[in-house]
Scaffold this motif. Sequence first.
Motif, PDB file in Angstrom:
ATOM      1  N   GLU A 152       0.678  -1.231  -0.045  1.00 25.78           N
ATOM      2  CA  GLU A 152      -0.217   0.009  -0.034  1.00 25.78           C
ATOM      3  C   GLU A 152       0.902   1.275   0.093  1.00 25.78           C
ATOM      4  O   GLU A 152       0.687   2.205  -0.724  1.00 25.78           O
ATOM      5  CB  GLU A 152      -1.047  -0.090   1.262  1.00 25.78           C
ATOM      6  CG  GLU A 152      -2.046   1.166   1.211  1.00 25.78           C
ATOM      7  CD  GLU A 152      -2.917   0.865   2.436  1.00 25.78           C
ATOM      8  OE1 GLU A 152      -2.574   1.506   3.285  1.00 25.78           O
ATOM      9  OE2 GLU A 152      -3.877   0.116   2.448  1.00 25.78           O
ATOM     10  N   VAL A 208      -5.144   4.111  -4.081  1.00 26.11           N
ATOM     11  CA  VAL A 208      -4.588   2.845  -4.020  1.00 26.11           C
ATOM     12  C   VAL A 208      -4.905   1.738  -3.836  1.00 26.11           C
ATOM     13  O   VAL A 208      -4.992   0.799  -4.396  1.00 26.11           O
ATOM     14  CB  VAL A 208      -3.621   3.080  -2.551  1.00 26.11           C
ATOM     15  CG1 VAL A 208      -2.936   1.846  -2.030  1.00 26.11           C
ATOM     16  CG2 VAL A 208      -2.657   4.190  -2.660  1.00 26.11           C
ATOM     17  N   HIS A 209      -6.341   1.539  -3.339  1.00 19.98           N
ATOM     18  CA  HIS A 209      -7.193   0.437  -3.434  1.00 19.98           C
ATOM     19  C   HIS A 209      -7.691   0.176  -4.652  1.00 19.98           C
ATOM     20  O   HIS A 209      -7.860  -1.160  -4.987  1.00 19.98           O
ATOM     21  CB  HIS A 209      -8.385   0.859  -1.995  1.00 19.98           C
ATOM     22  CG  HIS A 209      -7.801   0.776  -0.772  1.00 19.98           C
ATOM     23  ND1 HIS A 209      -8.448   1.318   0.428  1.00 19.98           N
ATOM     24  CD2 HIS A 209      -6.500   0.425  -0.328  1.00 19.98           C
ATOM     25  CE1 HIS A 209      -7.571   1.220   1.563  1.00 19.98           C
ATOM     26  NE2 HIS A 209      -6.596   0.537   1.014  1.00 19.98           N
ATOM     27  N   GLU A 238      -2.269  -5.971   0.768  1.00 18.06           N
ATOM     28  CA  GLU A 238      -2.088  -4.183   1.034  1.00 18.06           C
ATOM     29  C   GLU A 238      -0.828  -4.163   2.242  1.00 18.06           C
ATOM     30  O   GLU A 238       0.027  -3.367   2.033  1.00 18.06           O
ATOM     31  CB  GLU A 238      -3.220  -3.893   1.706  1.00 18.06           C
ATOM     32  CG  GLU A 238      -4.369  -3.589   0.565  1.00 18.06           C
ATOM     33  CD  GLU A 238      -5.187  -5.013   0.418  1.00 18.06           C
ATOM     34  OE1 GLU A 238      -6.183  -5.128  -0.217  1.00 18.06           O
ATOM     35  OE2 GLU A 238      -4.833  -5.916   1.000  1.00 18.06           O
TER      36      GLU A 238
END
Length: 343
Positions: free
Chosen positions: A100, A121-122, A134
């Motif tokens: 992440e 990011v997700h 992550e």
Amino acid sequence: MISIEGLSKIFTSNKTDTTAVDNLTLSIDQGDIFGVIGYSGAGKSTFVRLLNRLEEPTNGRVVINDQVVTALNKKDLRIARQDIGMIFQHFNLLWSRTVEENIAFPLEIAGVSKEERLERVHSLIDLVGLSGKEQSYPSQLSGGQKQRVGIARALANKPSVLLCDEATSALDPETTNAILDLLVDINRQLGLTIILITHEMHVIRKICNQVAVMENGKVVEQGNVLDVFLHPQQSVTKKFVKQVMGSDEEDNDINQLIKNNEQGKIIRLHFVGETTNDALISQIIKTYQVDVSILQGKITQTQAGAYGTLFIQMGGNQDDVTQAITFIREQTSVELEVVRDAD
């Protein structure tokens, strides 16, 4: 559109000049997957690093989306690089950061808020297939997973261009195919232009639409991938095509076919595009009084279409055989070569 005009790079060491890229000119269409292939020392990695000025060109100019990248000052170049993502052979991840955090890093540099960073990011983690990883560190990931992190990081700032410098060279064949499939999917979903540098022709075959072949810093051949595969002009290109076509093995196979099949003509057919699926052999047998035996064949897929090679043995009355061969030669996208012309 990416326009490259007269691009050159000369390195000087111990008062000796070495030309890595020599007066290179190319145009790359927006949204294309463009391959650049060459052996070690051909200048391909230097070339790709000139596009975002990780290497400064000696001469020439690079225009990306109407912006002359080679004319930008340092401040404007930093901003322009946000529109040019890049992935590397050896991943270049930050080993002290999680998946992440690695993906978020360019967003931090760009000053994106924490909330927006996390959302971006997700979504990228989902895009590259790393859900559940992550909080993993690079040391806990496989090679393919590391490269997926590298791809996600390169896409963080929503670039319009993605540069791939030997992005699959450190991966095993199965993982390579998975990463190439991911790049094709990203290209289709996001519409970004991908420039892929490699020394492996099967990588070009699998995902590229256009290819440029480099040797000694120059582009010696370029064009549609299917055209280059079928009709390579330069010796270096022919060597690359052999990587996936198995031309040397095919020559041995022809000799064995001739030895094992003493009667009739032995014919090699090249099928291109939709004709690879046509029932040509069945049509010939029904129309002409000839005997046809299929000896060997294969079909290979490229982004530009399929092509196949088929060896057949044809016998019968000479006039009927001649008419059948004439019929085949009249077909669009089928090339015929009589390998052995025995009666």
